[in-house]
Each structure stands twice: as C-alpha cells, then as structure tokens.
Design a protein around this motif. Structure first.
Motif, PDB file in Angstrom:
ATOM      1  N   ARG A 197      38.366 160.600  58.354  1.00  0.00           N
ATOM      2  CA  ARG A 197      38.621 159.366  57.933  1.00  0.00           C
ATOM      3  C   ARG A 197      38.554 158.108  58.691  1.00  0.00           C
ATOM      4  O   ARG A 197      38.285 157.372  58.394  1.00  0.00           O
ATOM      5  N   SER A 198      38.998 158.438  59.932  1.00  0.00           N
ATOM      6  CA  SER A 198      38.882 157.228  60.853  1.00  0.00           C
ATOM      7  C   SER A 198      37.505 156.633  60.956  1.00  0.00           C
ATOM      8  O   SER A 198      37.404 155.411  61.113  1.00  0.00           O
ATOM      9  N   VAL A 199      36.573 157.522  61.296  1.00  0.00           N
ATOM     10  CA  VAL A 199      35.247 157.355  61.253  1.00  0.00           C
ATOM     11  C   VAL A 199      34.791 156.428  59.987  1.00  0.00           C
ATOM     12  O   VAL A 199      34.067 155.609  60.145  1.00  0.00           O
ATOM     13  N   HIS A 200      35.089 157.124  58.829  1.00  0.00           N
ATOM     14  CA  HIS A 200      34.788 156.538  57.657  1.00  0.00           C
ATOM     15  C   HIS A 200      35.405 154.963  57.466  1.00  0.00           C
ATOM     16  O   HIS A 200      34.774 154.330  57.276  1.00  0.00           O
ATOM     17  N   HIS A 201      36.573 154.815  57.813  1.00  0.00           N
ATOM     18  CA  HIS A 201      37.503 153.566  57.651  1.00  0.00           C
ATOM     19  C   HIS A 201      36.945 152.758  58.455  1.00  0.00           C
ATOM     20  O   HIS A 201      36.782 151.360  58.138  1.00  0.00           O
ATOM     21  N   VAL A 202      36.825 152.765  59.741  1.00  0.00           N
ATOM     22  CA  VAL A 202      36.269 152.069  60.755  1.00  0.00           C
ATOM     23  C   VAL A 202      34.785 151.505  60.566  1.00  0.00           C
ATOM     24  O   VAL A 202      34.496 150.337  60.381  1.00  0.00           O
ATOM     25  N   THR A 203      33.840 152.336  60.039  1.00  0.00           N
ATOM     26  CA  THR A 203      32.624 152.003  59.727  1.00  0.00           C
ATOM     27  C   THR A 203      32.476 151.324  58.227  1.00  0.00           C
ATOM     28  O   THR A 203      31.800 150.323  58.492  1.00  0.00           O
ATOM     29  N   ALA A 204      33.389 151.528  57.455  1.00  0.00           N
ATOM     30  CA  ALA A 204      33.290 150.696  56.308  1.00  0.00           C
ATOM     31  C   ALA A 204      33.861 149.596  56.349  1.00  0.00           C
ATOM     32  O   ALA A 204      33.381 148.406  55.836  1.00  0.00           O
ATOM     33  N   LEU A 205      34.753 149.317  57.332  1.00  0.00           N
ATOM     34  CA  LEU A 205      35.511 147.957  57.568  1.00  0.00           C
ATOM     35  C   LEU A 205      34.358 147.079  58.341  1.00  0.00           C
ATOM     36  O   LEU A 205      34.176 145.911  57.919  1.00  0.00           O
ATOM     37  N   LEU A 206      33.609 147.678  59.323  1.00  0.00           N
ATOM     38  CA  LEU A 206      32.673 147.161  60.105  1.00  0.00           C
ATOM     39  C   LEU A 206      31.722 146.614  59.151  1.00  0.00           C
ATOM     40  O   LEU A 206      30.978 145.565  59.309  1.00  0.00           O
ATOM     41  N   MET A 207      31.222 147.470  58.123  1.00  0.00           N
ATOM     42  CA  MET A 207      30.076 147.270  57.411  1.00  0.00           C
ATOM     43  C   MET A 207      30.403 146.229  56.377  1.00  0.00           C
ATOM     44  O   MET A 207      29.436 145.338  56.062  1.00  0.00           O
ATOM     45  N   LEU A 208      31.656 146.187  55.670  1.00  0.00           N
ATOM     46  CA  LEU A 208      32.281 145.179  54.656  1.00  0.00           C
ATOM     47  C   LEU A 208      32.081 143.644  55.579  1.00  0.00           C
ATOM     48  O   LEU A 208      31.661 142.662  55.176  1.00  0.00           O
ATOM     49  N   LEU A 238      28.515 142.540  55.953  1.00  0.00           N
ATOM     50  CA  LEU A 238      28.036 142.269  54.603  1.00  0.00           C
ATOM     51  C   LEU A 238      28.506 140.750  54.083  1.00  0.00           C
ATOM     52  O   LEU A 238      27.562 139.841  53.726  1.00  0.00           O
ATOM     53  N   VAL A 239      29.726 140.576  54.276  1.00  0.00           N
ATOM     54  CA  VAL A 239      30.582 139.353  53.957  1.00  0.00           C
ATOM     55  C   VAL A 239      29.919 138.201  54.981  1.00  0.00           C
ATOM     56  O   VAL A 239      29.333 137.146  54.204  1.00  0.00           O
ATOM     57  N   THR A 240      30.029 138.477  56.184  1.00  0.00           N
ATOM     58  CA  THR A 240      29.362 137.309  57.107  1.00  0.00           C
ATOM     59  C   THR A 240      27.730 137.197  56.838  1.00  0.00           C
ATOM     60  O   THR A 240      27.196 135.807  56.985  1.00  0.00           O
ATOM     61  N   ALA A 241      27.243 138.190  56.584  1.00  0.00           N
ATOM     62  CA  ALA A 241      25.650 137.931  56.148  1.00  0.00           C
ATOM     63  C   ALA A 241      25.379 137.028  55.210  1.00  0.00           C
ATOM     64  O   ALA A 241      24.804 136.246  55.029  1.00  0.00           O
ATOM     65  N   ALA A 242      26.269 137.303  53.988  1.00  0.00           N
ATOM     66  CA  ALA A 242      26.361 136.469  52.671  1.00  0.00           C
ATOM     67  C   ALA A 242      26.511 135.023  53.006  1.00  0.00           C
ATOM     68  O   ALA A 242      25.944 134.149  52.548  1.00  0.00           O
ATOM     69  N   VAL A 271      21.403 146.943  50.951  1.00  0.00           N
ATOM     70  CA  VAL A 271      22.439 147.649  51.571  1.00  0.00           C
ATOM     71  C   VAL A 271      23.728 146.874  50.701  1.00  0.00           C
ATOM     72  O   VAL A 271      24.637 147.853  50.280  1.00  0.00           O
ATOM     73  N   LEU A 272      23.674 145.761  50.549  1.00  0.00           N
ATOM     74  CA  LEU A 272      24.658 145.295  49.425  1.00  0.00           C
ATOM     75  C   LEU A 272      24.959 145.773  48.344  1.00  0.00           C
ATOM     76  O   LEU A 272      26.029 146.100  47.824  1.00  0.00           O
ATOM     77  N   VAL A 273      23.595 146.239  47.471  1.00  0.00           N
ATOM     78  CA  VAL A 273      23.579 146.952  46.297  1.00  0.00           C
ATOM     79  C   VAL A 273      24.295 148.257  46.451  1.00  0.00           C
ATOM     80  O   VAL A 273      25.239 148.752  45.773  1.00  0.00           O
ATOM     81  N   VAL A 274      23.714 148.919  47.413  1.00  0.00           N
ATOM     82  CA  VAL A 274      24.241 150.361  47.596  1.00  0.00           C
ATOM     83  C   VAL A 274      25.687 150.274  47.873  1.00  0.00           C
ATOM     84  O   VAL A 274      26.408 151.223  47.289  1.00  0.00           O
ATOM     85  N   THR A 275      26.205 149.493  48.761  1.00  0.00           N
ATOM     86  CA  THR A 275      27.689 149.512  48.967  1.00  0.00           C
ATOM     87  C   THR A 275      28.520 149.103  47.628  1.00  0.00           C
ATOM     88  O   THR A 275      29.598 149.777  47.574  1.00  0.00           O
ATOM     89  N   VAL A 276      28.126 147.987  47.015  1.00  0.00           N
ATOM     90  CA  VAL A 276      28.755 147.800  45.658  1.00  0.00           C
ATOM     91  C   VAL A 276      28.822 149.086  44.775  1.00  0.00           C
ATOM     92  O   VAL A 276      29.699 149.401  44.319  1.00  0.00           O
ATOM     93  N   GLY A 277      27.627 149.759  44.801  1.00  0.00           N
ATOM     94  CA  GLY A 277      27.544 150.935  43.906  1.00  0.00           C
ATOM     95  C   GLY A 277      28.624 152.033  44.347  1.00  0.00           C
ATOM     96  O   GLY A 277      29.288 152.689  43.504  1.00  0.00           O
ATOM     97  N   HIS A 278      28.453 152.171  45.472  1.00  0.00           N
ATOM     98  CA  HIS A 278      29.372 153.072  46.290  1.00  0.00           C
ATOM     99  C   HIS A 278      30.950 152.876  46.064  1.00  0.00           C
ATOM    100  O   HIS A 278      31.767 153.894  45.435  1.00  0.00           O
ATOM    101  N   LEU A 279      31.349 151.648  46.261  1.00  0.00           N
ATOM    102  CA  LEU A 279      32.708 151.158  45.818  1.00  0.00           C
ATOM    103  C   LEU A 279      33.108 151.368  44.500  1.00  0.00           C
ATOM    104  O   LEU A 279      34.138 151.763  44.093  1.00  0.00           O
TER     105      LEU A 279
END
Length: 256
Positions: A36-47, A50-54, A183-191
C-alpha cells in the motif's frame, strides 16, 4: 373475452453485480503495508506530475496559475522520484509476489478480456476464476510501469538537453507530450473505477477485503485462500496455497 393464458415462468438470467451487502464475518488480507505504501506514494507522485504537467501544457492554466519555473521544478523532481517507491518496494517479499502475479497472464485472463459478462456473479461468486488481479488490472500495471520508464527517459532528455542532438530532443518532446495525455486519460479511468468499487477501495485503504467481495470479484483467489486454509497440498504454488491461507483471517479491517 377469452380467459388469460397462464404465463410461463421466465428462465432466471445471469445476475449482474449484486448490491453491496454488509461485510461478512471473515476478511482476507489483500495488501501489506509495504504494497500500500508503494501504491500510495507512486500515486501521489503521479498525480503531482499530471497536475503540474497540465499547468505547464495548457496555456489557459499556465496564465491562471503563474509561477511557471516553480511548477516546472516540482514536476521535474516528482518525475525523477517516480520509480523510487517501486524500487524500494522490491525489498518487500509481498510486493515482489504481486509483481510476479501481475506479469503472469493465465487463460482465464484472456477469457476475461473477451467476454462481456466477465463481471457477472452466480451464487455469490464471479463466473470466472479471477486471481488476485484481473486482466484489466494487469494491463493497467504494465502500461503504468512502461509509461513511467518512457516518461523518465524522455524527461531526462528534456531536462538535460545538452548531450542530445536536435532530432532526439524533438522526438522526446513529441513522445513526452502525447504520452502525458494518454496517462492522464488512463489515470482518470483508474480513479473512476476505484471510487466506484467500495470493496476495492477498502482493500487499498485498510489492506483487507470482505470475503464476499473477494468471491464476487476474484473467485479464484478467494478459493485458493479457502483451500489453503484447509491445508496446502503438494505441487501448489504460493498463490494457490500457503500464502493465500495465511491471508485468511477473521480480524476486522484496519488491523495489521
């Protein structure tokens, strides 16, 4: 007026996903603290990426927010940090076991992709013997891992353009920009999928899932856990025997 003909009872149809009932008395441990730690930290960094890229990519957002250099620095640092939690997660035996599961495509995974009724439930069980991860989750994990590597490589070329020829920088910009949109589209679908499934969300939040949810969505994994609880047999691999048996517990979620 003729008498009404007796009606013939209709054949029961395959039920779709039933309304979530209350949690059963038994729970399955699904994700360890390390996973869960790997998932949460990776998800936070990915978000954050994506936000800064946008904010850097879309002119109207850039004008609205400003501070372009600061946003660029945050984007670059979070981008280079993206692989770190995954690499550290490899120190965990549970995480390595899940990586092997995600990389293993079984025949029922191909069937899961082909069939429209793949999420149907009969008698409280999914009609396909889905393991701990279904084919969609495996494809999403493979895509995310590949995207992180490609974004890391192209991002390195864009951040340190000195050694690279013009055609490399042009190609890296093209790949980085278009892959960001994918990646933005896939991440929105995943969420969207995650927040629509309370059982899956509880599994990632607490590490445990209700046994009924496991039987509906991951029948093969739930069966392996129950069989392993009765006693492992010779020749069974870790996913179907001892590891799953150790995961079956009556403790409520949220306790490690």
């Amino acid at each position: 007026m003729s008498p009404r003909e007796p009606t013939t009872p209709r054949e029961p149809t395959t039920p779709r996903e039933p309304v979530e009932d209350g949690p059963s008395a038994r729970w399955l441990a699904r994700f360890s603290m390390a996973e869960r730690s790997v998932h949460h930290v990776t998800a936070l960094l990915m978000l954050v990426c994506l936000v800064t890229a946008a904010l850097l990519y879309f002119p109207f957002l850039t004008t609205l927010v400003g501070r372009r250099e600061m946003i660029k620095d945050v984007h670059v640092w979070c981008g280079f940090a993206l692989p770190v939690p995954i690499v550290l997660g490899l120190l965990s035996r549970a995480f390595r076991a899940d990586v092997r599961r995600l990389n293993r495509f079984a025949p029922h995974d191909w069937e899961w992709l082909r069939r429209r009724d793949r999420r149907d439930v009969r008698g409280g069980r999914g009609i396909l013997p889905v393991g701990k991860f279904n084919a969609g989750q495996k494809l999403n994990a493979s895509f995310t891992a590949g995207a992180i590597l490609i974004m890391l490589g192209t991002g390195e070329i864009l951040t340190f353009p000195g050694p690279w020829p013009d055609e490399w920088r042009t190609g890296a910009t093209f790949v980085h920009d278009w892959l960001f949109l994918i990646v933005l589209v896939v991440t929105v679908g995943h969420l969207w999928m995650a927040f629509g499934d309370r059982g899956a969300l509880a599994g990632m939040r607490t590490g445990r899932v209700d046994l009924g949810w496991a039987r509906r969505h991951h029948a093969g994994w739930a069966d392996a856990a129950a069989k392993a609880q009765a006693g492992p047999t010779d020749g069974e691999d870790g996913e179907k025997s001892g590891q799953a048996g150790a995961e079956l517990t009556k403790r409520p979620p949220g306790r490690s």
